[in-house]
Enzyme design. Structure first.
Site, PDB file in Angstrom:
ATOM      1  N   GLU A 228       0.827  -1.214   0.000  1.00  0.00           N
ATOM      2  CA  GLU A 228       0.000   0.000   0.000  1.00  0.00           C
ATOM      3  C   GLU A 228       0.856   1.256   0.000  1.00  0.00           C
ATOM      4  O   GLU A 228       1.621   1.510   0.928  1.00  0.00           O
ATOM      5  CB  GLU A 228      -0.896  -0.006   1.247  1.00  0.00           C
ATOM      6  CG  GLU A 228      -1.733   1.263   1.417  1.00  0.00           C
ATOM      7  CD  GLU A 228      -2.556   1.270   2.698  1.00  0.00           C
ATOM      8  OE1 GLU A 228      -2.349   0.384   3.564  1.00  0.00           O
ATOM      9  OE2 GLU A 228      -3.404   2.164   2.843  1.00  0.00           O
ATOM     10  N   ASP A 261      -5.657   2.964  -1.323  1.00  0.00           N
ATOM     11  CA  ASP A 261      -6.411   3.572  -0.231  1.00  0.00           C
ATOM     12  C   ASP A 261      -7.007   4.876  -0.760  1.00  0.00           C
ATOM     13  O   ASP A 261      -6.295   5.692  -1.363  1.00  0.00           O
ATOM     14  CB  ASP A 261      -5.453   3.832   0.946  1.00  0.00           C
ATOM     15  CG  ASP A 261      -6.148   4.418   2.165  1.00  0.00           C
ATOM     16  OD1 ASP A 261      -6.879   5.411   2.020  1.00  0.00           O
ATOM     17  OD2 ASP A 261      -5.943   3.886   3.276  1.00  0.00           O
ATOM     18  N   HIS A 288      -8.574  -0.003   0.219  1.00  0.00           N
ATOM     19  CA  HIS A 288      -8.801   0.552   1.541  1.00  0.00           C
ATOM     20  C   HIS A 288      -9.826   1.644   1.353  1.00  0.00           C
ATOM     21  O   HIS A 288      -9.506   2.742   0.906  1.00  0.00           O
ATOM     22  CB  HIS A 288      -7.503   1.114   2.140  1.00  0.00           C
ATOM     23  CG  HIS A 288      -6.765   0.097   2.948  1.00  0.00           C
ATOM     24  ND1 HIS A 288      -5.687   0.391   3.731  1.00  0.00           N
ATOM     25  CD2 HIS A 288      -7.002  -1.227   3.123  1.00  0.00           C
ATOM     26  CE1 HIS A 288      -5.268  -0.712   4.334  1.00  0.00           C
ATOM     27  NE2 HIS A 288      -6.037  -1.701   3.978  1.00  0.00           N
TER      28      HIS A 288
HETATM   29  C1  RNT Z   1      -2.052   4.643   6.614  1.00  0.00           C
HETATM   30  C2  RNT Z   1      -2.592   3.504   5.841  1.00  0.00           C
HETATM   31  C3  RNT Z   1      -2.750   2.221   6.608  1.00  0.00           C
HETATM   32  C4  RNT Z   1      -3.310   2.406   7.992  1.00  0.00           C
HETATM   33  C5  RNT Z   1      -3.653   1.123   8.696  1.00  0.00           C
HETATM   34  C6  RNT Z   1      -3.873   1.317  10.146  1.00  0.00           C
HETATM   35  O1  RNT Z   1      -2.098   5.814   5.930  1.00  0.00           O
HETATM   36  O2  RNT Z   1      -3.813   3.849   5.262  1.00  0.00           O
HETATM   37  O3  RNT Z   1      -3.511   1.333   5.868  1.00  0.00           O
HETATM   38  O4  RNT Z   1      -4.428   3.216   7.980  1.00  0.00           O
HETATM   39  O5  RNT Z   1      -2.710   0.168   8.425  1.00  0.00           O
HETATM   40 ZN    ZN Z   2      -4.905   2.288   4.262  1.00  0.00          ZN
END
Ligand code: RNT
Ligand code: ZN
Length: 421
Positions: A228, A261, A288
């Site tokens: 990510e 995300d 996400h």
């Molecule tokens: C952080 C990322 C990550 C976290 C989680 C808690 O910017 O989005 O995914 O939010 O792992």
């Molecule tokens: Zn995230």
């Protein structure tokens, strides 16, 4: 008239309306029931974890608010998740972070083992849930200078590589035990507040670390690795090692899943538009689902235009089989169970809306160059009786329709949450 009869009758009328457009509501509901959303454990305690009482520190993310009643132990978190799940239609999953291990005494993150998650797995089994997993590369003394897998300090870099490897074994264990692949996601906070001179070194080290972590092939029926990226974080405004381009390249090169995300891009960029682009090259996607307000603020997901667009892309592009839908938001200023319920119900609603779309018709218009009809139709669809189908789905799934779930959350707050210190 009884509420349930009312809901049935409204549904029948709605079904007729959708049928006129060639949409089969029953089919849509059958498909919807098969889509699992991965609920993120960290909404339940403001990304705190159980390692220390300090909670979230560093890592460039922040939970704001001080609403009472947050979960302090794994047992509390589990009953809170159960409560939330009882108010959300469908069968879903739990997404756990490594810092939620149950270790009875201190265990270093690079020494975590499947046994430290045995209670979570047992619980997931009992509740018919699949699980997903995440390494925790923040809120830790070895992440204090903002660098983990890309650290120039070889000892620190190795520590986090070992953590990553440990997490893959834990993920594989979860996937094997639960009979459904565990998506194990890697997000690291690494980056600089101010303008770096060396942008290249940390990225080369991150690649090396990921290669070391992922060196051991694992059974894809048990474990799926995801990476990510993000644009910036608090304290890493000028440079993030694991940027979008970095991980897109990595995912394509290594067949790792790419995690997008919704809060991790420039505010005018949208993930909905990226899905068909990256899916041309990556095999599987992790989402996400989040809501950034002006920045990556991780607000509770609502049924926004962008959420609708995201769901439309998944359905129109027929990507569901290659996409894992996870949630990622954390709001400590409202009831945390309500936050889960609002966000997850929002995601399910968006999927239902997309499933109720007469996509074939819209495509015909577009292909024929009739862009007037395309726009007109997209607007008309917005006022179809979607709510009647949604209420019916909730009732059919034995969860409260409409706002009736809120009473249950309030009761739970009185009876359970308010008794927490
Ligand atoms: C952080 C990322 C990550 C976290 C989680 C808690 O910017 O989005 O995914 O939010 O792992
Ligand atoms: Zn995230």
């Amino acid at each position: 008239m009884a509420k349930s009869t009312q809901i049935e009758q409204a549904y029948k009328l709605a079904q007729g309306r959708y049928a006129e457009l060639g949409v089969d509501t029953e089919k849509a509901l059958d498909r919807l029931a098969k889509i699992a959303i991965s609920l993120h454990c960290w909404q339940g305690d403001d990304v705190g974890g159980f390692e220390s009482a300090e909670g979230l520190s560093g890592g460039g993310i922040m939970a704001t608010g001080a609403y009472p009643g947050k979960a302090r132990t794994a047992d509390e978190l589990r009953i809170d998740v159960e409560k939330a799940l009882s108010l959300i239609p469908g069968r879903h999953r739990l997404n756990l972070h490594a810092m939620y291990a149950e270790t009875k005494g201190k265990v270093e993150r690079n020494a975590l083992e499947p046994k430290h998650f045995a209670s979570w797995v047992q619980w997931a089994k009992a509740n018919g849930l699949g699980m997903d997993f995440n390494g925790t590369y923040f809120s830790h003394r070895k992440a204090a200078d903002g660098f983990t897998l890309s650290s120039a300090d070889e000892g620190i870099r190795k520590f986090w590589v070992e953590h990553g490897i440990a997490c893959r074994h834990i993920g594989a264990y979860m996937g094997k035990e639960l009979g459904t692949p565990c998506v194990t996601n890697t997000w690291i906070p690494d980056g600089y507040k101010d303008i770096p001179v060396d942008r290249k070194g940390p990225r080369e080290r991150l690649k090396k670390s990921l290669d070391e972590m992922l060196a051991q092939p694992m059974n894809r029926r048990h474990l799926l690795d995801a990476v990510e990226g993000k644009l910036f974080g608090l304290g890493s405004e000028s440079y993030v090692v694991g940027s979008h381009e970095f991980y897109l390249g990595y995912a394509v090169a290594t067949k790792t899943l790419l995690c997008l995300d919704m809060g991790h891009f420039h505010p005018t960029e949208v993930v909905s538009d990226k899905i068909s682009a990256v899916m041309t090259f990556v095999e599987e996607l992790l989402l996400h689902v989040s809501r950034g307000v002006r920045w990556d603020s991780d607000h509770v997901v609502i049924l926004s235009d962008e959420l609708e667009a995201l769901a439309q892309e998944l359905i129109r592009g027929d990507y569901l089989d290659r996409t894992h839908i996870g949630l990622d938001f954390f709001d400590a200023s409202i009831n945390r169970i309500a936050a889960w319920v609002i966000g997850t119900r929002g995601m399910v609603k968006a999927l239902l809306l997309a499933l109720l779309e007469p996509t074939a018709r819209l495509r015909q218009m577009e292909a024929a160059g009739d862009l007037t009809s395309r726009l007109a139709m997209l607007e008309e669809l917005k006022t179809l009786p979607f709510g009647a189908v949604w209420d019916y789905y909730c009732t059919k799934s034995n969860v409260p329709a409409g706002d009736a779930w809120l009473n249950e959350v309030k009761t739970y707050e009185r009876n359970v949450l308010s008794r927490r210190g």
